[in-house]
Scaffold this active site. Structure first.
Site, mmCIF file in Angstrom:
data_model
loop_
_atom_site.group_PDB
_atom_site.id
_atom_site.type_symbol
_atom_site.label_atom_id
_atom_site.label_comp_id
_atom_site.label_asym_id
_atom_site.label_seq_id
_atom_site.Cartn_x
_atom_site.Cartn_y
_atom_site.Cartn_z
ATOM 1 N N CYS A 45 7.575 -11.105 0.057
ATOM 2 C CA CYS A 45 6.367 -11.941 0.077
ATOM 3 C C CYS A 45 6.711 -13.380 0.436
ATOM 4 C CB CYS A 45 5.691 -11.905 -1.276
ATOM 5 S SG CYS A 45 6.783 -12.430 -2.582
ATOM 6 N N LYS A 50 5.266 -0.081 -15.205
ATOM 7 C CA LYS A 50 5.069 0.901 -14.148
ATOM 8 C C LYS A 50 5.605 0.370 -12.831
ATOM 9 C CE LYS A 50 1.841 1.770 -11.274
ATOM 10 N NZ LYS A 50 2.634 2.329 -10.122
ATOM 11 N N GLU A 68 -1.712 -11.090 6.083
ATOM 12 C CA GLU A 68 -0.340 -10.704 5.724
ATOM 13 C C GLU A 68 -0.003 -9.362 6.361
ATOM 14 O OE1 GLU A 68 0.615 -9.386 1.726
ATOM 15 O OE2 GLU A 68 2.333 -10.732 1.716
ATOM 16 N N GLU A 102 1.229 -12.157 -9.047
ATOM 17 C CA GLU A 102 2.082 -12.578 -7.918
ATOM 18 C C GLU A 102 1.649 -11.756 -6.715
ATOM 19 O OE1 GLU A 102 3.908 -15.462 -9.753
ATOM 20 O OE2 GLU A 102 4.309 -14.876 -7.698
#
Ligand code: TXE
Length: 475
Positions: A282, A173, A379, A248
């Site tokens: 990232c 997906k 973040e 991850e």
């Protein structure tokens, strides 16, 4: 209006319940396609197809599987322009970047694992005259691969390539924000000779079909890339059924600039590590830590380079930055810049939305913040970096390690011993010294702390997507 379809059992099919989500083009803010909002019924069809395909695919010779994946890599390269255009329209990144990096790296992922599987070996131990042990690494079965919106085809292929190479069937997906390149891939899988049902691609919302893939009793391993918060949900769901899971997740990566570095190179590369892909990688170095003695010199050089950056239409070859992926994400990024000002920061460059249709934001540089304020701890995942200074190597390491994340770190120094010493002290899974984002796919890839669990890349990924069985035979 293009209607994306699911790819199940080698066919493009509409969602059974007929539900769709609008897909907005970040560069214009306009809807440019619709994607299925798939449901459990669609998943059951995919699982059924994968179960039928598994005996054929898992027992196919490694050489034959390898050839199919090499062919798929060839087809991506042949269709590079179509993929790059869809990637750029979907994500908002400059078209040149999709052409130069994202799509070629996706093809390389398939090529790499097509070769890695042919050279993959397992272990055996011989106890002379007594016993032989050998490790069998068998395909797991059906695996779920869920990928994010920032590097759509690159991270989608990064998961499905090793899973397929190892002989598993896949229910994948892509992010509902960037479905187009995964949509295009299905047809190429058929052309490459991949049997129907080996690769199944479902579109839709994470909390819906994403969650269902993780929950389904027939998916035996889950490979996920996305936010740390979502990763927690995925990990908790998968652990209920003792599924293998690779996560991850996010990062808040330090970029440490020592006084003995090559200042020009450090400044120029730091602009790339700060703002490439609109800072939506990232691995971007969003916290720039500069040794006090060169703080002003570096700042001047860095800002000089930042001023050269052009934010514009993703289709324009002169655009260094394109649009952020969505209005929601743009508002999140802007909210962090407002927070930085509340926390006492000073904006040295950028700092606001660009008033034009689409989701554009200025590359933003902020100084004067406490190293441990929220802006420096959380973040942001956009074109926003902070500058902080340090007095000593020990202080630099402490600041670098002070967030909940541990994905990557870049450090700039000409002192070889310091490069090793600081690399070993920084709690990050990936360290770049005097460079950024150069990758050898044989290396383990992944983060520490809240940046995830497990390692992808190279044989680590092939091992993740296999069951290890030890067979002991008495001589
Ligand atoms: O991730 P999400 P997004 C970080 C970054 C970014 C944040 C959100 O901070 O702002 O994650 O990005 C699916 N069960 N990174 O929105 O929401 C979802 O549909 C199963 C870092 O992309 O986590 C999508 O396909 N699946 C990261 C995928 O998970 C679920 C790169 C990621 O969605 C789900 C991208 C659920 N309950 C973002 N909920 C990196 N390390 O590279 C959502 N999904």
């Amino acid at each position: 209006m293009q209607k994306v379809k699911n790819f199940i059992n080698g066919n493009y099919v509409d969602p059974i319940k007929g539900k769709y989500i609008d897909n907005v083009e970040p560069g214009t803010g306009k809807v440019f396609s619709q994607i299925p909002n798939s449901t459990q019924e669609d998943l059951e069809e995919a699982i059924k197809a994968a179960k039928i395909a598994f005996p054929v695919w898992s027992t196919m010779s490694v050489d034959k599987r390898s050839r199919i994946l090499h062919k798929l890599a060839d087809l991506i390269e042949t269709n590079l322009d179509d993929f790059a255009l869809m990637e750029s329209r979907d994500n908002g990144k400059p078209l040149w970047l999709a052409k130069a990096v994202d799509i070629p790296r996706a093809s390389t992922n398939f090529r790499f694992y097509a070769s890695a599987i042919v050279n993959f070996s397992t272990e055996a131990q011989v106890s002379e005259g007594f016993m032989v042990n050998y490790t069998r690494r068998a395909p797991i079965g059906i695996v779920g691969c869920i990928s994010p919106w920032n590097l759509p085809l690159y991270l989608f292929s990064w998961k499905i390539a090793p899973a397929l190479a190892m002989g598993n069937c896949v229910v994948a997906k892509p992010s509902e924000l960037t479905p187009m390149t995964a949509f295009l891939l299905g047809r190429l899988a058929n052309e490459a000779g991949m049997p129907p049902g080996v690769l199944n691609i479902l579109h839709g919302e994470g909390k819906g079909i994403g969650q269902a893939i993780v929950e389904h009793k027939s998916t035996k391993a889950i490979s996920f890339t996305g936010g740390t918060a979502t990763g927690k949900i995925v990990g908790a769901t998968a652990s209920q059924q003792f599924k293998k899971v690779s996560l991850e997740l996010g990062g808040k990566n330090p970029n440490i600039i020592f006084a003995d570095c090559d200042l020009d190179e450090a400044a120029k590369t730091s602009v790339k590590s700060s703002f490439t892909n609109q800072g939506e990688i990232c691995l971007c170095g969003s916290r720039i830590l500069i040794e006090d003695s060169i703080y002003e010199k570096f700042k001047t050089k860095f800002l000089e380079e930042c001023r050269k950056l052009i934010v514009g239409d993703p289709m324009d070859t002169n655009s260094n930055l394109g649009a952020l992926v969505s209005e929601e994400h743009l508002n999140k990024v802007d909210s962090y810049v407002r927070l930085a000002l509340e926390e006492g920061g000073t904006i040295l460059h950028g700092g606001k939305r660009i008033e034009k249709e689409g989701y554009y934001y200025e590359p933003t540089v902020i100084e004067g913040l406490d190293e441990h304020c929220r802006t420096n701890m959380e973040e942001i995942f956009g074109p926003v970096v902070t500058l902080n200074r340090f007095q000593s190597e020990e202080e630099a390491i402490d600041i670098a390690n002070s967030t909940r994340y541990g994905l990557s770190c870049t450090l700039w120094t000409s002192d070889l011993k310091r490069a090793h010493r600081v690399s070993h002290a920084v709690q990050s899974g990936i360290i770049w010294v005097n460079c950024w984002l150069i990758r050898d796919l044989r290396t383990p890839f992944g983060g520490m702390k809240d940046s995830g669990i497990g390692r992808e890349g190279g044989n680590e990924a092939l091992r993740f997507f296999s069951e290890a069985q030890n067979v002991c035979i008495k001589l």
